[in-house]
Write a protein that holds these residues in place. Structure first.
Motif, short mmCIF file in Angstrom:
data_model
loop_
_atom_site.label_atom_id
_atom_site.label_comp_id
_atom_site.label_asym_id
_atom_site.label_seq_id
_atom_site.Cartn_x
_atom_site.Cartn_y
_atom_site.Cartn_z
N GLN A 183 0.83 -1.19 0.00
CA GLN A 183 0.00 0.00 0.00
C GLN A 183 0.87 1.26 0.00
O GLN A 183 1.80 1.36 0.81
CB GLN A 183 -0.93 0.07 1.21
N ASP A 232 0.77 5.10 0.69
CA ASP A 232 -0.01 6.15 1.35
C ASP A 232 0.25 7.47 0.63
O ASP A 232 1.24 8.14 0.90
CB ASP A 232 0.40 6.27 2.82
N MET A 263 -0.35 11.19 0.00
CA MET A 263 -0.86 12.31 0.79
C MET A 263 -0.51 13.63 0.08
O MET A 263 0.63 13.81 -0.38
CB MET A 263 -0.22 12.30 2.18
N HIS A 283 -3.53 4.39 -1.60
CA HIS A 283 -4.49 4.94 -0.64
C HIS A 283 -4.43 6.45 -0.84
O HIS A 283 -3.50 7.11 -0.39
CB HIS A 283 -4.07 4.54 0.78
N MET A 312 -5.07 9.79 -0.10
CA MET A 312 -5.47 10.76 0.91
C MET A 312 -5.25 12.15 0.32
O MET A 312 -4.32 12.89 0.69
CB MET A 312 -4.66 10.55 2.20
N MET A 360 -10.50 3.34 8.63
CA MET A 360 -9.31 3.93 9.26
C MET A 360 -9.44 3.81 10.77
O MET A 360 -10.46 4.20 11.36
CB MET A 360 -9.18 5.40 8.87
N PRO A 375 -6.05 9.97 9.52
CA PRO A 375 -4.98 9.79 8.53
C PRO A 375 -3.98 10.94 8.52
O PRO A 375 -4.30 12.06 8.88
CB PRO A 375 -5.73 9.72 7.20
N GLY A 376 -2.77 10.60 8.07
CA GLY A 376 -1.72 11.62 7.89
C GLY A 376 -0.35 11.15 8.31
O GLY A 376 0.65 11.54 7.71
N GLY A 388 -2.32 1.82 13.39
CA GLY A 388 -2.08 1.27 14.73
C GLY A 388 -2.19 -0.23 14.81
O GLY A 388 -2.36 -0.79 15.90
N ILE A 389 -2.10 -0.91 13.66
CA ILE A 389 -2.20 -2.38 13.68
C ILE A 389 -0.85 -2.96 14.13
O ILE A 389 0.20 -2.64 13.58
CB ILE A 389 -2.57 -2.93 12.29
#
Ligand code: DX5
Length: 227
Positions: free
Chosen positions: A38, A40, A42, A71, A73, A142, A146-147, A182-183
């Motif tokens: 993935q 991210d 941004m 993803h 964002m 989420m 996010p960020g 936070g996984i």
């Protein structure tokens, strides 16, 4: 009708990787046994951080065969979608909060030949995806705002995950539920038990002293044991 169990997938966020060596980072993740990667993306507007443009992803595409998902964002995912498909992403995740016409944006992503997914920020209710389950192959819940990577898992999202699993079950559509944020070893079981089958991890993979392969295998076994 309950949702049929779908295979557990462990998906890394490359946010914690060495940005000066992303091709190697992708090879390391493939060697560690992740299911896909993935990115991210941004834009500094939808979220207060700035990361990967399509050219960065395109440069990494030739380093691994793993599928790439973006993803997005960003405030204008519909306008940028084609660039990320051209860069080699086969799945695009757009935020419901960023799409004035979500139904149309998801359809347009499919027209580009990619699969479409919709992401929900913590405050966005499950009902936001009720009328687009026929257009997506995945819903991303989420579990952080996010960020940034390295944030604490928001456990109050678990009832929302379970609600979305029920909605998918009743819809008759085959839709994955992805969780991102936070996984780690202490949180993945709760997310999987609630109904998530695609688990995104960044910090938890890179901070494991035993290395990426150990982290991926441990997270996978914890998620499978929780269901
Ligand atoms: C937030 C990012 C993070 C990242 C995962 O916008 O999407 O959730 O992928 O970060 P960790 O696993 O470190 O929480």
């Amino acid at each position: 009708m309950s949702r049929l169990p779908r295979p557990i997938k462990i998906v890394p966020s490359v946010l914690p990787a060495d940005f000066a060596n992303l091709g190697q980072a992708c090879r390391d993740l493939a060697d560690a046994g992740v299911d896909h990667i993935q990115w991210d993306v941004m834009d500094g507007n939808f979220v207060p951080n700035l990361t990967f443009g399509p050219d960065v992803i395109a440069a990494c595409r030739r380093h691994v065969d793993l599928p790439f998902e973006a993803h997005l964002m960003v405030t204008n995912p519909g306008e940028l979608a084609a660039r990320y498909v051209e860069a080699g992403c086969t799945r695009l995740i757009v935020h419901a909060e960023a799409c004035l016409h979500l139904h149309s944006t998801l359809g347009a992503i499919r027209e580009l030949g990619a699969t479409a997914a919709v992401a929900l920020n913590p405050a966005t209710p499950a009902s936001a995806v009720e009328n687009v389950l026929d257009l997506v192959d995945m819903v991303l819940v989420m579990t952080v705002n996010p960020g940034f990577g390295g944030q604490a898992y928001i456990a109050t999202m678990e009832p929302k995950i379970a609600r979305i699993a029920e909605m998918i079950g009743s819809s008759g559509h085959d839709v994955d539920i992805e969780v991102d944020g936070g996984i780690g070893v202490d949180t993945i079981a709760g997310a999987a038990r609630a109904g998530a089958n695609v688990l995104v991890a960044g910090s938890a993979l890179y901070r494991d002293p035993a290395g990426l392969s150990h982290a991926v295998a441990e997270l996978r076994s914890l998620a499978e044991a929780a269901r």
